[in-house]
Motif scaffolding. Sequence first.
Motif, PDB file in Angstrom:
ATOM      1  N   ILE A 128       0.841  -1.200   0.000  1.00  0.00           N
ATOM      2  CA  ILE A 128       0.000   0.000   0.000  1.00  0.00           C
ATOM      3  C   ILE A 128       0.878   1.253   0.000  1.00  0.00           C
ATOM      4  O   ILE A 128       0.629   2.207  -0.746  1.00  0.00           O
ATOM      5  N   ASP A 129       1.906   1.248   0.809  1.00  0.00           N
ATOM      6  CA  ASP A 129       2.838   2.388   0.846  1.00  0.00           C
ATOM      7  C   ASP A 129       3.542   2.580  -0.489  1.00  0.00           C
ATOM      8  O   ASP A 129       3.821   3.710  -0.906  1.00  0.00           O
ATOM      9  N   GLY A 172      -7.299  -3.113  -5.009  1.00  0.00           N
ATOM     10  CA  GLY A 172      -7.015  -2.804  -6.407  1.00  0.00           C
ATOM     11  C   GLY A 172      -6.771  -1.318  -6.633  1.00  0.00           C
ATOM     12  O   GLY A 172      -5.915  -0.930  -7.439  1.00  0.00           O
ATOM     13  N   SER A 173      -7.485  -0.478  -5.897  1.00  0.00           N
ATOM     14  CA  SER A 173      -7.320   0.974  -6.044  1.00  0.00           C
ATOM     15  C   SER A 173      -5.991   1.465  -5.494  1.00  0.00           C
ATOM     16  O   SER A 173      -5.604   2.623  -5.713  1.00  0.00           O
ATOM     17  N   ALA A 178      -4.343  -9.031  -6.965  1.00  0.00           N
ATOM     18  CA  ALA A 178      -4.330 -10.339  -6.297  1.00  0.00           C
ATOM     19  C   ALA A 178      -5.081 -11.342  -7.153  1.00  0.00           C
ATOM     20  O   ALA A 178      -6.231 -11.102  -7.544  1.00  0.00           O
ATOM     21  N   ASN A 179      -4.431 -12.441  -7.457  1.00  0.00           N
ATOM     22  CA  ASN A 179      -5.029 -13.520  -8.241  1.00  0.00           C
ATOM     23  C   ASN A 179      -4.630 -14.862  -7.635  1.00  0.00           C
ATOM     24  O   ASN A 179      -3.724 -14.939  -6.807  1.00  0.00           O
ATOM     25  N   ASN A 237      -7.142  -9.042 -12.269  1.00  0.00           N
ATOM     26  CA  ASN A 237      -7.228  -8.838 -10.824  1.00  0.00           C
ATOM     27  C   ASN A 237      -8.445  -9.584 -10.295  1.00  0.00           C
ATOM     28  O   ASN A 237      -9.545  -9.448 -10.834  1.00  0.00           O
ATOM     29  N   GLY A 238      -8.244 -10.388  -9.265  1.00  0.00           N
ATOM     30  CA  GLY A 238      -9.345 -11.150  -8.681  1.00  0.00           C
ATOM     31  C   GLY A 238      -9.710 -12.400  -9.456  1.00  0.00           C
ATOM     32  O   GLY A 238     -10.759 -13.004  -9.231  1.00  0.00           O
TER      33      GLY A 238
END
Length: 250
Positions: A128-129, A172-173, A178-179, A237-238
């Motif tokens: 995230i960072d 995702g934003s 992640a998959n 994604n996903g």
Amino acid sequence: MSEKYCIITGASGGIGSQIAKKFYDQNYYIILLDINKEKLENVMKAMDFKLDRAAYYPLDITDENDVKNILRHIYQQYQRIDVLINAAGICGEYAKAIDTSISNFKKIYDVNVFGTFLMMQNVLPIMIDQRAGVIVNFGSVSGLRGYTYEIAYGSSKWAVIGMTKNIANEYGSCGIRANSVSPGWVDTDMMKKTLINYKQLGLSETVNIGPINRPADPIEIAEAVYFLSSGAASYINGANLVVDGGKLCD
């Protein structure tokens, strides 16, 4: 940024070690994690991984403090994590639902579900960072089909696929994808253990391995994992990528 860093759990296993080699060959700095230090050392030697681009640490992914401490150390050392591959997993003991012990059920969930969760939970703040990162988890065709004798293992993999979608939606934003990859039969020690367990249950040792009529080579699974981690999959994604040679088509 010239260097990219990839963490692989279950890195001493048949699939995990090939994933490590694939990323190493693609010039990633790889960090190998597994509960067995000796096996990690054997992989380092067998794959000829050099310490200037590879490191290894023994880790029990079911131990929250162990996970936190190792990931804190890794971040202090390298200052970023670009890819997390959660390849660690166990099949436990197969049995009919009424014969499945709760201790076996819990052990499988501790590794496959809670261990995967702990790794993601403690890597996500770093990603995230960074505003960037990729996570690839391991489902299974067993988590999609509900195979007989696999209520613990299969449902644990279904849970992993679900968690992966949660993470994809939530982060995702933040630039994080992640998959999951869901293999069928793969030519590993886990497959051999499964077939022995099936024989003990009185099942046929001849199993349905799909229309290609062979188990996957671990390298083929590593290729799928690398694809999902690469820029070629930048809008994926996903997703849950089934890599089973068409087994689910039967």
